[in-house]
Design an enzyme around this catalytic site. Structure first.
Site, short mmCIF file in Angstrom:
data_model
loop_
_atom_site.label_atom_id
_atom_site.label_comp_id
_atom_site.label_asym_id
_atom_site.label_seq_id
_atom_site.Cartn_x
_atom_site.Cartn_y
_atom_site.Cartn_z
N LYS A 52 -11.29 0.36 18.05
CA LYS A 52 -11.54 -0.68 17.05
C LYS A 52 -11.87 0.07 15.93
O LYS A 52 -11.29 -0.47 14.81
CB LYS A 52 -12.75 -1.48 17.66
CG LYS A 52 -12.39 -2.43 18.66
CD LYS A 52 -13.40 -3.06 19.53
CE LYS A 52 -13.00 -3.90 20.65
NZ LYS A 52 -13.87 -4.56 21.59
N GLN A 96 -20.31 -4.24 22.20
CA GLN A 96 -19.28 -3.97 23.47
C GLN A 96 -19.98 -4.47 24.50
O GLN A 96 -20.98 -4.11 24.97
CB GLN A 96 -18.89 -2.67 23.36
CG GLN A 96 -17.74 -2.42 24.07
CD GLN A 96 -16.58 -2.80 23.71
OE1 GLN A 96 -16.24 -3.19 22.73
NE2 GLN A 96 -15.72 -3.39 24.88
N ASP A 119 -16.65 -11.43 16.93
CA ASP A 119 -16.07 -11.59 18.37
C ASP A 119 -15.86 -13.13 18.77
O ASP A 119 -15.31 -13.63 19.76
CB ASP A 119 -17.02 -10.82 19.57
CG ASP A 119 -16.41 -9.76 20.08
OD1 ASP A 119 -15.32 -9.44 19.90
OD2 ASP A 119 -17.31 -8.77 20.55
#
Ligand code: NAD
Length: 292
Positions: A52, A96, A119
């Site tokens: 990412k 994460q 997200d």
């Protein structure tokens, strides 16, 4: 059969994002800045996070990786989240998952400022998405919708069967496919571990989205000729012949199913790369929204 090529499509998306970032720079505007928080040393999570961060560099974003030790307390992690919320230089960030078992994921996700929740996991964004209001759409379902749109796959009035009801893939993609709009308007069935006679159900599907995480679960005899098959599954299977000692396998028995499908995503190179591209897209949207 047409391959829904996520590698190629995500590359095109990244080029479009990079061009926008270049224009922002030239106009003296602040460029998007994504931060990623990782707790502990889980190999797969570190791989995802580094790719990412690398992708941010490719498109000209600023990026920050916040690495916290395995034994980080809930309080310290919440302090980090509060600092990222308050930091005006950061447009969007992700924590994460999964977090180490001693940490409360739900409390952490709830603490993220929805305006920076690229997200799209915060209930505010999930609710706004379901109500068709401006939100951040979780990257994986957003990536699937982009693939359908860019390949002009006709979904209107089609019967879509989604396998899996997770909060990050199955549930949101079932909502998005059923919404009003181009490349949506489908009639959706959500199948899960308690579903009876999945094979009969799948045989009625014009579109199958498989997000369960069982290698080669979807076989050719479950698929109607001409179906659109989207394979979200990513499972690491031991393979001594590979340099890393494993290979990535999807939920769909690709060789067999590809012969019957009208469109199909490969694994790897399908939904996976789209997920990262859509995270970048969400970060760009976060910057644009902060600006206006
Ligand atoms: P999860 O593990 O949270 O949920 C799996 C779902 O499958 C559950 O809802 C369960 O009810 C359903 N299920 C299990 N067994 C079933 C059965 N026999 N029949 C029907 N349904 C069954 O799933 P997740 O987090 O959505 O992940 C699913 C897969 O997608 C995993 O392989 C994951 O690694 C992968 N994934 C890929 C991406 C990507 O970027 N491509 C992103 C997220 C997840």
């Amino acid at each position: 059969m047409i391959l829904l090529d996520g590698k190629k499509t995500s590359q095109e998306l990244k080029e479009e994002i990079a061009a926008e970032v270049t224009a922002m720079r030239q106009q003296g505007q602040k460029v998007p800045h994504l931060a990623a928080v990782i707790v502990g040393n889980d190999g797969a999570s570190l791989t995802y996070v580094s790719s990412k961060v690398r992708s941010c560099e490719q498109v000209g974003f600023e990026s920050t990786l916040v690495r916290l030790p395995e034994d980080t307390t809930q309080e310290d992690l919440l302090k980090e989240v509060a600092a990222l919320n308050a930091n005006e230089a950061i447009d969007g960030y992700i924590v994460q998952l999964p977090l180490p078992a001693h940490l409360d994921e739900e409390e952490v996700l709830l603490a993220i400022d929805p305006k920076k929740d690229v997200d799209g996991f915060h209930p505010t964004n999930f609710g706004r998405m379901a109500l068709e209001l401006e939100s951040f759409i979780p990257a994986t379902p957003f990536g699937i919708m982009q693939l359908l749109e860019r390949y002009k796959v006709d979904t209107s009035g089609k019967h879509a069967v989604v396998i899996g009801r997770s909060h990050i893939v199955g549930r949101p993609i079932s909502i998005l496919l059923s919404q009003k709009g181009d490349f949506a308007n489908a009639t959706v069935t959500v199948a899960h571990s308690r579903t009876k006679d999945l094979k009969a159900l799948l045989n009625q599907a014009d579109i199958i989205v498989s997000a369960l995480g069982v290698p080669n679960f979807v076989k050719a005899d479950m698929v109607k000729p001409g179906a659109v098959v989207i394979d979200v599954g990513i499972t690491r299977v031991e393979d001594a012949s590979r340099p890393k000692g494993y290979r990535i396998v999807g939920d769909v028995d690709f060789e067999q199913v590809a012969e019957k499908a009208s469109y199909i995503t490969p694994v790897p190179g399908g939904v996976g790369p789209m997920t990262i591209a859509m995270l970048l897209k969400n970060t760009l949207l976060a910057r644009r929204r902060a600006q206006s």
